[in-house]
Design a protein around this motif. Structure first.
Motif, PDB file in Angstrom:
ATOM      1  N   GLN A 240       0.846  -1.190   0.000  1.00 29.59           N
ATOM      2  CA  GLN A 240       0.000   0.000   0.000  1.00 29.59           C
ATOM      3  C   GLN A 240       0.884   1.243   0.000  1.00 29.59           C
ATOM      4  O   GLN A 240       1.643   1.477   0.933  1.00 29.59           O
ATOM      5  N   ILE A 241       0.768   2.044  -1.040  1.00 30.46           N
ATOM      6  CA  ILE A 241       1.651   3.194  -1.228  1.00 30.46           C
ATOM      7  C   ILE A 241       0.930   4.469  -0.810  1.00 30.46           C
ATOM      8  O   ILE A 241      -0.173   4.755  -1.281  1.00 30.46           O
ATOM      9  N   ASN A 242       1.585   5.226   0.058  1.00 35.49           N
ATOM     10  CA  ASN A 242       1.029   6.501   0.514  1.00 35.49           C
ATOM     11  C   ASN A 242       1.992   7.630   0.177  1.00 35.49           C
ATOM     12  O   ASN A 242       3.213   7.442   0.151  1.00 35.49           O
ATOM     13  N   ALA A 243       1.433   8.815  -0.045  1.00 35.50           N
ATOM     14  CA  ALA A 243       2.273   9.986  -0.309  1.00 35.50           C
ATOM     15  C   ALA A 243       3.193  10.264   0.870  1.00 35.50           C
ATOM     16  O   ALA A 243       4.323  10.746   0.691  1.00 35.50           O
ATOM     17  N   ALA A 244       2.726   9.932   2.090  1.00 39.52           N
ATOM     18  CA  ALA A 244       3.537  10.180   3.288  1.00 39.52           C
ATOM     19  C   ALA A 244       4.831   9.379   3.271  1.00 39.52           C
ATOM     20  O   ALA A 244       5.826   9.791   3.878  1.00 39.52           O
ATOM     21  N   ASP A 245       4.846   8.237   2.586  1.00 36.50           N
ATOM     22  CA  ASP A 245       6.068   7.438   2.491  1.00 36.50           C
ATOM     23  C   ASP A 245       7.166   8.186   1.741  1.00 36.50           C
ATOM     24  O   ASP A 245       8.350   7.857   1.868  1.00 36.50           O
ATOM     25  N   PHE A 246       6.767   9.182   0.942  1.00 36.20           N
ATOM     26  CA  PHE A 246       7.711   9.985   0.181  1.00 36.20           C
ATOM     27  C   PHE A 246       7.839  11.399   0.763  1.00 36.20           C
ATOM     28  O   PHE A 246       8.367  12.297   0.111  1.00 36.20           O
ATOM     29  N   GLY A 247       7.330  11.576   1.978  1.00 38.02           N
ATOM     30  CA  GLY A 247       7.436  12.861   2.656  1.00 38.02           C
ATOM     31  C   GLY A 247       6.553  13.943   2.069  1.00 38.02           C
ATOM     32  O   GLY A 247       6.830  15.126   2.243  1.00 38.02           O
ATOM     33  N   MET A 248       5.458  13.549   1.374  1.00 40.15           N
ATOM     34  CA  MET A 248       4.579  14.533   0.743  1.00 40.15           C
ATOM     35  C   MET A 248       3.242  14.612   1.472  1.00 40.15           C
ATOM     36  O   MET A 248       2.749  13.604   1.998  1.00 40.15           O
ATOM     37  N   GLU A 249       2.670  15.789   1.496  1.00 41.07           N
ATOM     38  CA  GLU A 249       1.360  16.021   2.095  1.00 41.07           C
ATOM     39  C   GLU A 249       0.376  16.486   1.033  1.00 41.07           C
ATOM     40  O   GLU A 249       0.763  17.031  -0.005  1.00 41.07           O
ATOM     41  N   ASN A 250      -0.911  16.248   1.312  1.00 40.00           N
ATOM     42  CA  ASN A 250      -1.983  16.674   0.403  1.00 40.00           C
ATOM     43  C   ASN A 250      -1.758  16.156  -1.018  1.00 40.00           C
ATOM     44  O   ASN A 250      -1.923  16.879  -2.008  1.00 40.00           O
ATOM     45  N   ALA A 251      -1.364  14.900  -1.109  1.00 37.73           N
ATOM     46  CA  ALA A 251      -1.116  14.279  -2.414  1.00 37.73           C
ATOM     47  C   ALA A 251      -1.687  12.868  -2.425  1.00 37.73           C
ATOM     48  O   ALA A 251      -1.850  12.242  -1.383  1.00 37.73           O
ATOM     49  N   LYS A 252      -2.021  12.408  -3.613  1.00 37.41           N
ATOM     50  CA  LYS A 252      -2.526  11.042  -3.766  1.00 37.41           C
ATOM     51  C   LYS A 252      -1.893  10.396  -4.991  1.00 37.41           C
ATOM     52  O   LYS A 252      -1.506  11.078  -5.949  1.00 37.41           O
ATOM     53  N   LEU A 253      -1.787   9.078  -4.947  1.00 33.80           N
ATOM     54  CA  LEU A 253      -1.230   8.326  -6.076  1.00 33.80           C
ATOM     55  C   LEU A 253      -2.298   8.172  -7.149  1.00 33.80           C
ATOM     56  O   LEU A 253      -3.418   7.716  -6.878  1.00 33.80           O
ATOM     57  N   THR A 254      -1.947   8.546  -8.375  1.00 34.67           N
ATOM     58  CA  THR A 254      -2.862   8.373  -9.504  1.00 34.67           C
ATOM     59  C   THR A 254      -2.526   7.046 -10.180  1.00 34.67           C
ATOM     60  O   THR A 254      -1.588   6.952 -10.982  1.00 34.67           O
ATOM     61  N   GLU A 255      -3.285   6.024  -9.839  1.00 33.14           N
ATOM     62  CA  GLU A 255      -2.957   4.672 -10.287  1.00 33.14           C
ATOM     63  C   GLU A 255      -3.059   4.514 -11.795  1.00 33.14           C
ATOM     64  O   GLU A 255      -2.254   3.799 -12.410  1.00 33.14           O
ATOM     65  N   GLU A 256      -4.045   5.153 -12.427  1.00 36.90           N
ATOM     66  CA  GLU A 256      -4.220   4.979 -13.866  1.00 36.90           C
ATOM     67  C   GLU A 256      -3.076   5.600 -14.666  1.00 36.90           C
ATOM     68  O   GLU A 256      -2.814   5.181 -15.808  1.00 36.90           O
ATOM     69  N   SER A 257      -2.364   6.546 -14.084  1.00 37.97           N
ATOM     70  CA  SER A 257      -1.230   7.174 -14.771  1.00 37.97           C
ATOM     71  C   SER A 257       0.103   6.538 -14.385  1.00 37.97           C
ATOM     72  O   SER A 257       1.128   6.832 -14.994  1.00 37.97           O
ATOM     73  N   SER A 258       0.088   5.697 -13.356  1.00 36.92           N
ATOM     74  CA  SER A 258       1.322   5.081 -12.849  1.00 36.92           C
ATOM     75  C   SER A 258       1.560   3.725 -13.510  1.00 36.92           C
ATOM     76  O   SER A 258       0.633   3.104 -14.041  1.00 36.92           O
TER      77      SER A 258
END
Length: 470
Positions: A240-258
């Motif tokens: 499970q990938i979270n933006a917090a794992d990369f030190g980012m806030e107010n962000a979400k992973l866009t799965e369809e573009s990844s």
């Protein structure tokens, strides 16, 4: 942060496995894992540093102060980057092949999963490391011939390939510098070292890492330069990938573009002779696209995160990333086979001396193992009646004590204590009603032998196979 550039030249073919520290047979891997560089440094320096400076041992191997990056192949004087999974090979209606990133439309497409890329003059070149195969057979030591039903195929990287890695150090010290510089010279890496694995390593002088600024934007693209491993809130490996794992806030992973793929590492700890928890990793080459969850707010990834990497096990080469790399937008993409291998002159004298040394050490290990196995068979035959009513569980308990002892600094002494101590020993009288005194006496006498630990381990494995109970 200080950097050392490590250049590895394959003087002989290499057999490198995909599973780091694993007993599982797996395909050949086309780069040198950072864990192998860490292992080479540990092999040369761990024992001495442990007696002279334990703080240096901790800083070098355990504290995350030193990161041993993966060594990727060099092509046309450039270090290759793992092929991004957003790259596809397409075929148009006329049957023409081409490469493109994240194609749309009705073209036939196939995701490119193998190889490396280099970027030059707005052009991306795709290459693969030359490989070969060789059929081999295990040896039957008793019959002195090839072992029946033990044929296997070796895939190997061809000689002449160069790899390059970066070792990053947060807080350098004289001990750390000396240990890293000891990598200079000839080594053997990978498996089947009697025939494969001879390399030379050159380590540069230390250089200061280039400063990287924070990256901001409505969208941030993260490219996995190495495998990425994360833990969840319970301390377990997770996908499970979270933006917090990369030190980012107010962000979400866009799965369809990844473009993301995962892999498992079935790890085995040779020191403890036991398995560790399986690791789950985001594969190198994955492309993760994060977007802001707020319309009027940019997301940001810090300099520290970019420089130091993300996730866990960063000392072994995991966690390296690139942010918004330009090569993901190249429009001209082609395949190349030029400039991958060097024309090496024979270095027969050095190779021969190292080869004979390795062969001698390997032969000594095999002979000791063969002798212990024969002793174990004789012990089982001689004491068949005495132990016929024992159970597999009893021998399993002793086997666990043996493995604990092997992981200690004084295996034989620790094993004797765990089995025969008058207050806590497993074989002491009345400690376990399943062991009779004659049985315990025979096992205790084994502990006087010079190879007691290896011998008892083999007995614990082989004797239960003869039992009909439990």
């Amino acid at each position: 942060m200080q950097h050392y550039t490590v250049t590895i030249t394959a003087k002989e073919p290499l057999v490198l496995r995909t599973q780091s520290g694993s007993e599982v047979q797996s395909d050949v891997v086309d780069y040198v894992q950072g864990a192998k560089l860490l292992g080479l440094v540990a092999k040369q320096s761990y024992a001495n540093l442990k007696t002279q400076n334990k703080d240096a041992v901790y800083e070098l191997f355990h504290a995350g102060n030193v990161r041993f990056g993966n060594a990727y192949p060099i092509c046309q004087q450039q270090v290759g980057l793992p092929v991004p999974f957003s790259l596809y090979k397409t075929k148009d209606a006329e049957g023409n092949n081409s490469f493109t990133f994240s194609p749309t439309g009705n073209h036939k497409k196939k995701q490119q999963k193998e190889g490396f890329v280099i970027a030059k003059d707005a052009q991306l070149s795709l290459f693969t490391v030359p490989q070969g195969e060789r059929l081999k057979s295990a040896r039957d030591l008793e019959k002195r011939r090839s072992k029946d039903e033990a044929m296997y195929l070796y895939s190997y990287l061809k000689r002449g390939v160069q790899f390059q890695s970066t070792i990053a150090v947060k807080e350098p010290s004289d001990e750390i510098t000396e240990a890293i510089q000891k990598l200079n010279g000839a080594h053997y890496i990978g498996t089947s070292k009697g025939e494969f694995g001879y390399v030379t390593i050159e380590v540069s002088e230390t250089t200061k890492a280039e400063e990287v600024a924070n990256v901001k934007g409505k969208q941030i693209i993260i490219y996995a330069l190495s495998d990425l491993i994360f833990l969840n809130e319970f301390g377990r490996y997770t996908t499970q990938i979270n933006a917090a794992d990369f030190g980012m806030e107010n962000a979400k992973l866009t799965e369809e573009s990844s473009s993301i793929q995962f892999k498992f590492f079935h790890t085995y700890n040779s020191k403890r002779r036991n398995e560790d928890a399986d690791r789950i990793a985001i594969k190198k080459g994955s492309v993760l696209v994060f977007e802001s969850t707020e319309d009027n707010q940019d997301i940001e990834i810090s300099t520290q995160t970019i420089n130091e990497g993300v996730g866990v096990h960063k000392s072994e080469g995991f966690g390296q990333i690139l942010v918004n790399p330009e090569f993901l937008h190249c429009e001209v993409i082609k395949e190349t086979t030029e400039g991958i291998r060097l024309n090496l002159m024979s270095e027969a004298k050095d190779v021969e001396s190292d080869f004979l040394k390795q062969l001698s050490e390997r032969n000594e290990i095999i002979q000791k193992d063969h002798t212990a196995y024969e002793e174990a068979k004789k012990f089982i035959e001689d004491h068949k009646t005495l132990f016929e009513k024992t159970t597999k569980s009893q021998w399993g308990a002793i086997r666990n004590y043996v493995l604990e002892a092997i992981a200690s600094e004084n295996p034989k002494e620790i094993l004797r204590e765990k089995l025969t101590d008058t207050k806590k020993g497993y074989l002491r009288e009345k400690a376990n009603a399943n062991w009779s005194r004659p049985q315990a006496d025979v096992i205790e006498r084994l502990l006087d032998k010079s190879n007691a630990v290896d011998l008892l381990l083999k007995i614990c494995v082989e004797l239960p196979k003869t039992l009909k109970n439990d």
